[in-house]
Design a protein around this motif. Structure first.
Motif, PDB file in Angstrom:
ATOM      1  N   GLU A   7       0.838  -1.206   0.000  1.00  0.00           N
ATOM      2  CA  GLU A   7       0.000   0.000   0.000  1.00  0.00           C
ATOM      3  C   GLU A   7       0.879   1.265   0.000  1.00  0.00           C
ATOM      4  OE1 GLU A   7      -3.205   2.400   2.799  1.00  0.00           O
ATOM      5  OE2 GLU A   7      -2.551   0.397   3.404  1.00  0.00           O
ATOM      6  N   ALA A   8       1.923   1.256   0.819  1.00  0.00           N
ATOM      7  CA  ALA A   8       2.827   2.400   0.868  1.00  0.00           C
ATOM      8  C   ALA A   8       3.614   2.518  -0.442  1.00  0.00           C
ATOM      9  CB  ALA A   8       3.782   2.266   2.053  1.00  0.00           C
ATOM     10  N   ARG A   9       4.031   1.389  -1.002  1.00  0.00           N
ATOM     11  CA  ARG A   9       4.753   1.403  -2.277  1.00  0.00           C
ATOM     12  C   ARG A   9       3.891   2.034  -3.367  1.00  0.00           C
ATOM     13  NH1 ARG A   9       4.632  -1.746  -6.693  1.00  0.00           N
ATOM     14  NH2 ARG A   9       6.485  -1.758  -8.004  1.00  0.00           N
ATOM     15  N   ARG A  10       2.632   1.613  -3.444  1.00  0.00           N
ATOM     16  CA  ARG A  10       1.704   2.157  -4.444  1.00  0.00           C
ATOM     17  C   ARG A  10       1.529   3.661  -4.227  1.00  0.00           C
ATOM     18  NH1 ARG A  10       1.591  -0.512  -8.157  1.00  0.00           N
ATOM     19  NH2 ARG A  10       1.244   1.518  -9.032  1.00  0.00           N
ATOM     20  N   ALA A  11       1.390   4.057  -2.962  1.00  0.00           N
ATOM     21  CA  ALA A  11       1.203   5.470  -2.646  1.00  0.00           C
ATOM     22  C   ALA A  11       2.413   6.288  -3.117  1.00  0.00           C
ATOM     23  CB  ALA A  11       0.980   5.651  -1.146  1.00  0.00           C
ATOM     24  N   VAL A  12       3.621   5.754  -2.907  1.00  0.00           N
ATOM     25  CA  VAL A  12       4.832   6.455  -3.326  1.00  0.00           C
ATOM     26  C   VAL A  12       4.890   6.557  -4.847  1.00  0.00           C
ATOM     27  CG1 VAL A  12       7.358   6.288  -3.432  1.00  0.00           C
ATOM     28  CG2 VAL A  12       6.166   5.903  -1.251  1.00  0.00           C
ATOM     29  N   LEU A  13       4.636   5.457  -5.538  1.00  0.00           N
ATOM     30  CA  LEU A  13       4.700   5.467  -7.007  1.00  0.00           C
ATOM     31  C   LEU A  13       3.660   6.418  -7.598  1.00  0.00           C
ATOM     32  CD1 LEU A  13       5.314   1.677  -7.784  1.00  0.00           C
ATOM     33  CD2 LEU A  13       6.992   3.515  -7.465  1.00  0.00           C
ATOM     34  N   ASP A  14       2.447   6.365  -7.071  1.00  0.00           N
ATOM     35  CA  ASP A  14       1.392   7.263  -7.559  1.00  0.00           C
ATOM     36  C   ASP A  14       1.729   8.724  -7.268  1.00  0.00           C
ATOM     37  OD1 ASP A  14       0.009   5.031  -8.450  1.00  0.00           O
ATOM     38  OD2 ASP A  14      -1.411   5.009  -6.772  1.00  0.00           O
ATOM     39  N   ALA A  15       2.245   8.973  -6.064  1.00  0.00           N
ATOM     40  CA  ALA A  15       2.612  10.345  -5.691  1.00  0.00           C
ATOM     41  C   ALA A  15       3.724  10.873  -6.585  1.00  0.00           C
ATOM     42  CB  ALA A  15       3.052  10.388  -4.225  1.00  0.00           C
ATOM     43  N   ALA A  16       4.712  10.040  -6.869  1.00  0.00           N
ATOM     44  CA  ALA A  16       5.827  10.468  -7.723  1.00  0.00           C
ATOM     45  C   ALA A  16       5.318  10.873  -9.100  1.00  0.00           C
ATOM     46  CB  ALA A  16       6.862   9.352  -7.835  1.00  0.00           C
ATOM     47  N   LEU A  17       4.428  10.073  -9.677  1.00  0.00           N
ATOM     48  CA  LEU A  17       3.885  10.408 -11.006  1.00  0.00           C
ATOM     49  C   LEU A  17       3.040  11.670 -10.956  1.00  0.00           C
ATOM     50  CD1 LEU A  17       2.935   6.993 -12.638  1.00  0.00           C
ATOM     51  CD2 LEU A  17       4.792   8.543 -13.254  1.00  0.00           C
ATOM     52  N   ARG A  18       2.206  11.797  -9.934  1.00  0.00           N
ATOM     53  CA  ARG A  18       1.363  13.000  -9.810  1.00  0.00           C
ATOM     54  C   ARG A  18       2.217  14.259  -9.716  1.00  0.00           C
ATOM     55  NH1 ARG A  18      -1.691  10.038  -6.336  1.00  0.00           N
ATOM     56  NH2 ARG A  18      -0.713  10.988  -4.521  1.00  0.00           N
ATOM     57  N   LEU A  19       3.205  14.207  -8.839  1.00  0.00           N
ATOM     58  CA  LEU A  19       4.058  15.383  -8.640  1.00  0.00           C
ATOM     59  C   LEU A  19       4.859  15.709  -9.900  1.00  0.00           C
ATOM     60  CD1 LEU A  19       5.311  14.751  -5.017  1.00  0.00           C
ATOM     61  CD2 LEU A  19       3.772  16.569  -5.782  1.00  0.00           C
ATOM     62  N   LEU A  20       5.368  14.689 -10.541  1.00  0.00           N
ATOM     63  CA  LEU A  20       6.128  14.914 -11.769  1.00  0.00           C
ATOM     64  C   LEU A  20       5.232  15.516 -12.843  1.00  0.00           C
ATOM     65  CD1 LEU A  20       8.943  14.560 -12.921  1.00  0.00           C
ATOM     66  CD2 LEU A  20       8.272  12.305 -13.709  1.00  0.00           C
ATOM     67  N   ALA A  21       4.004  15.033 -12.912  1.00  0.00           N
ATOM     68  CA  ALA A  21       3.060  15.558 -13.902  1.00  0.00           C
ATOM     69  C   ALA A  21       2.738  17.025 -13.634  1.00  0.00           C
ATOM     70  CB  ALA A  21       1.774  14.725 -13.881  1.00  0.00           C
ATOM     71  N   ASP A  22       2.640  17.389 -12.367  1.00  0.00           N
ATOM     72  CA  ASP A  22       2.292  18.767 -11.996  1.00  0.00           C
ATOM     73  C   ASP A  22       3.491  19.707 -11.984  1.00  0.00           C
ATOM     74  OD1 ASP A  22      -0.298  17.881 -11.665  1.00  0.00           O
ATOM     75  OD2 ASP A  22      -0.163  17.746  -9.473  1.00  0.00           O
ATOM     76  N   ALA A  23       4.701  19.152 -12.041  1.00  0.00           N
ATOM     77  CA  ALA A  23       5.910  19.958 -11.867  1.00  0.00           C
ATOM     78  C   ALA A  23       6.226  20.854 -13.053  1.00  0.00           C
ATOM     79  CB  ALA A  23       7.109  19.050 -11.598  1.00  0.00           C
TER      80      ALA A  23
END
Length: 194
Positions: A16-32
């Motif tokens: 669950e934490a791994r998924r949260a990290v991977l999803d967060a990384a993509l979201r932040l990169l997309a918004d950056a």
């Protein structure tokens, strides 16, 4: 649940934490929009401690690579239907479609921009694209073993044609990358091999 603190899981990797990290990384990169994304920001967005990221990944780039690879494997798995035409059409269509979805599309574009200035990210992009090339090559090799492509066919050139069209259209946006284009591209590659 973005940004909420998750329960400490110790050294054991929690899916669950791994998924949260991977999803967060993509979201932040997309918004950056080309700006650097920090480990602190990924950890905060995922609701985990920064030490979790460093425990499970050796670098921020490794997190981003894992996130992109994971998303690509979900969006464009390597099928084995028994025919080259069906498998090639499926892989190309899934690649075209999956790369255009949020948050993957803006994340990929940001990574390409950052990789132009960061040799470490450029290497990670080579690893990512290498993994996708290998998956497509597996489809072509199976077709070759079944006799659907001549034995002397240059499979690496076929892979280059698929990803050349993809990256050119994806980055420049001058023409569509839809299912119809994927089918035409796959069929033209098979026809060249006949």
């Amino acid at each position: 649940m973005t940004g909420e603190q998750r329960a400490h899981t110790g050294r054991r990797r929690n899916e669950e934490a791994r998924r949260a990290v991977l999803d967060a990384a993509l979201r932040l990169l997309a918004d950056a929009d080309g700006a650097a994304v920090s480990v602190d920001a990924i950890a905060k967005e995922a609701g985990v401690g920064k030490q979790t990221l460093y425990r499970w990944w050796p670098s921020k780039g490794a997190v981003l690579l894992d996130a992109l690879t994971d998303r690509a494997e979900q969006a464009a798995p390597v099928p084995d239907s028994g025919t080259l035409r069906a498998d090639l059409r499926a892989v190309v269509a899934a690649t075209f479609e999956g790369a255009q979805r949020a948050p993957v599309a803006p994340a990929l574009r940001s990574l390409v921009r950052e990789a132009a200035h960061d040799p470490r990210l450029a290497e990670l992009m080579r690893e990512f694209t290498g993994a996708r090339r290998t998956a497509l090559r597996e489809v072509l090799e199976r077709g070759q073993r079944r006799g659907e492509l001549p034995a002397d066919r240059d499979l690496d050139l076929m892979v280059d044609q698929v990803y050349g069209v993809f990256w050119y259209r994806f980055l420049l946006g001058h023409a569509p990358l839809g299912e119809a284009e994927a089918v035409r591209l796959a069929d033209s590659l098979i026809a060249q091999g006949s």
